[in-house]
Design an enzyme around this catalytic site. Structure first.
Site, PDB file in Angstrom:
ATOM      1  CE  LYS A  13      -2.096  -1.103   3.906  1.00 21.30           C
ATOM      2  NZ  LYS A  13      -1.570  -2.411   4.323  1.00 21.30           N
ATOM      3  NE  ARG A  87      -4.050  -1.643  10.423  1.00 17.97           N
ATOM      4  CZ  ARG A  87      -3.050  -1.082   9.742  1.00 17.97           C
ATOM      5  NH1 ARG A  87      -3.182   0.140   9.259  1.00 17.97           N
ATOM      6  NH2 ARG A  87      -1.941  -1.737   9.535  1.00 17.97           N
ATOM      7  NE  ARG A 126       8.057  -3.168   5.894  1.00 17.50           N
ATOM      8  CZ  ARG A 126       6.739  -2.916   5.957  1.00 17.50           C
ATOM      9  NH1 ARG A 126       6.081  -2.634   4.866  1.00 17.50           N
ATOM     10  NH2 ARG A 126       6.123  -2.980   7.106  1.00 17.50           N
ATOM     11  NE  ARG A 161       6.511  -0.802  10.279  1.00 21.45           N
ATOM     12  CZ  ARG A 161       5.348  -0.903   9.662  1.00 21.45           C
ATOM     13  NH1 ARG A 161       5.176  -0.339   8.484  1.00 21.45           N
ATOM     14  NH2 ARG A 161       4.360  -1.564  10.201  1.00 21.45           N
ATOM     15  NE  ARG A 172       2.540  -5.336  11.198  1.00 20.57           N
ATOM     16  CZ  ARG A 172       3.712  -5.266  10.555  1.00 20.57           C
ATOM     17  NH1 ARG A 172       4.793  -5.793  11.113  1.00 20.57           N
ATOM     18  NH2 ARG A 172       3.792  -4.666   9.400  1.00 20.57           N
TER      19      ARG A 172
HETATM   20  P1  ADP Z   1       1.258  -2.378   8.192  1.00 17.36           P
HETATM   21  O1  ADP Z   1       0.075  -2.170   7.282  1.00 17.36           O
HETATM   22  O2  ADP Z   1       2.508  -2.737   7.458  1.00 17.36           O
HETATM   23  O3  ADP Z   1       0.988  -3.316   9.336  1.00 17.36           O
HETATM   24  P2  ADP Z   1       1.093   0.387   9.214  1.00 17.36           P
HETATM   25  O4  ADP Z   1       2.266   1.252   9.110  1.00 17.36           O
HETATM   26  O5  ADP Z   1      -0.092   0.732   8.387  1.00 17.36           O
HETATM   27  O6  ADP Z   1       1.647  -1.045   8.875  1.00 17.36           O
HETATM   28  O7  ADP Z   1       0.609   0.249  10.734  1.00 17.36           O
HETATM   29  C1  ADP Z   1       1.498  -0.116  11.757  1.00 17.36           C
HETATM   30  C2  ADP Z   1       0.748  -0.262  13.088  1.00 17.36           C
HETATM   31  O8  ADP Z   1       0.128   0.996  13.437  1.00 17.36           O
HETATM   32  C3  ADP Z   1      -0.410  -1.255  13.104  1.00 17.36           C
HETATM   33  O9  ADP Z   1       0.019  -2.579  13.337  1.00 17.36           O
HETATM   34  C4  ADP Z   1      -1.260  -0.687  14.253  1.00 17.36           C
HETATM   35  O10 ADP Z   1      -0.705  -0.998  15.505  1.00 17.36           O
HETATM   36  C5  ADP Z   1      -1.139   0.802  14.063  1.00 17.36           C
HETATM   37  N1  ADP Z   1      -2.201   1.358  13.164  1.00 17.36           N
HETATM   38  C6  ADP Z   1      -1.994   1.959  11.960  1.00 17.36           C
HETATM   39  N2  ADP Z   1      -3.163   2.346  11.413  1.00 17.36           N
HETATM   40  C7  ADP Z   1      -4.137   1.969  12.284  1.00 17.36           C
HETATM   41  C8  ADP Z   1      -5.563   2.071  12.290  1.00 17.36           C
HETATM   42  N3  ADP Z   1      -6.227   2.637  11.266  1.00 17.36           N
HETATM   43  N4  ADP Z   1      -6.243   1.578  13.358  1.00 17.36           N
HETATM   44  C9  ADP Z   1      -5.592   1.016  14.382  1.00 17.36           C
HETATM   45  N5  ADP Z   1      -4.256   0.874  14.451  1.00 17.36           N
HETATM   46  C10 ADP Z   1      -3.521   1.345  13.416  1.00 17.36           C
END
Ligand code: ADP
Ligand code: ZN
Length: 215
Positions: A13, A87, A126, A161, A172
């Protein structure tokens, strides 16, 4: 035009969002990036979310909806790419209301499909440039031997990360299937859903996304 990029962690994404920003002048709104910024700058909220994120769990709806609301009120123009938000179904409802309140519409939801095996392989390999955010992969696109980022040309620090490890990744992925994947049905019912295969090479996926956005 406002769009949502939907898909499991590691689906690509962020990579595709960067292309859309460069080529279409859209604005990327990544709640993951916003939360990492809050964590790095040591704000109270950042301290609260750091542990939750490192474990791979979702941050509360209240916090992420608040972050998005601030951005929607502050920025305008070019269209928004929602990356990693919504999400949960509650976040999806909230986004609908927020867009409505500022007279904006949701034009498309693009689901990026990638199987679990590929996700694990991508994420555990990554790293990103600490300067410009360019993404590297130990197997397919290793960090340059001279330490200079191929994208920004800087002698950069390449970061991994805290949640890109196998234990957090399992959580996740579970959070994705349990809490986020119901959004596929939600947006299908609203008539907004489009899907692309996220496994091909970056250029192919980019073309597939453009076809959807320009149709
Ligand atoms: P990825 O999609 O690779 O898991 P992101 O960078 O989008 O990574 O998100 C990393 C973390 O940030 C998630 O695992 C969660 O803990 C938190 N997070 C991000 N966006 C949201 C959201 N919309 N709602 C709840 N938690 C979120
Ligand atoms: Zn760089």
């Amino acid at each position: 035009m406002n769009i949502i990029l939907l898909g499991p962690p590691g689906a690509g994404k962020g990579t595709q969002a960067r292309f859309l920003v460069e080529e279409r002048g859209m604005t990327q709104l990544s709640t993951g990036d916003m939360l990492r910024e809050a964590k790095d700058s040591g704000t109270e909220m950042g301290k609260v979310v750091a542990g939750v994120m490192a474990r791979g769990e979702l941050v509360t709806d209240e916090i992420v909806i608040g972050l998005i609301r601030e951005k929607l009120e502050g920025e305008k123009g070019g269209g928004f790419i929602f990356d990693g938000f919504p999400r949960t179904l509650a976040q999806a409802d909230a986004l609908g209301e927020l867009l409505n309140d500022c007279g904006e519409a949701l034009d498309s939801v693009i689901e990026m499909q990638v199987d679990d095996e590929a996700l694990v392989a991508r994420i555990t390999a990554r790293s990103t440039c600490g300067n410009c955010g360019e993404v590297y992969n130990d197997n397919t696109k290793p960090v340059p031997a001279d330490g200079k980022c191929t994208s920004c040309g800087e002698l950069a620090e390449f970061k991994r990360r805290a949640d890109d490890n196998e234990d957090s990744l399992k959580i996740r992925l579970m959070a994705y299937y349990k809490q986020t994947s119901p959004l596929i049905g939600y947006y299908h019912a609203k008539g907004n859903l489009n899907s692309v295969n996220g496994l091909g090479d970056m250029a192919e996926i980019k073309t597939a996304m453009s076809d959807i956005l320009d149709k």
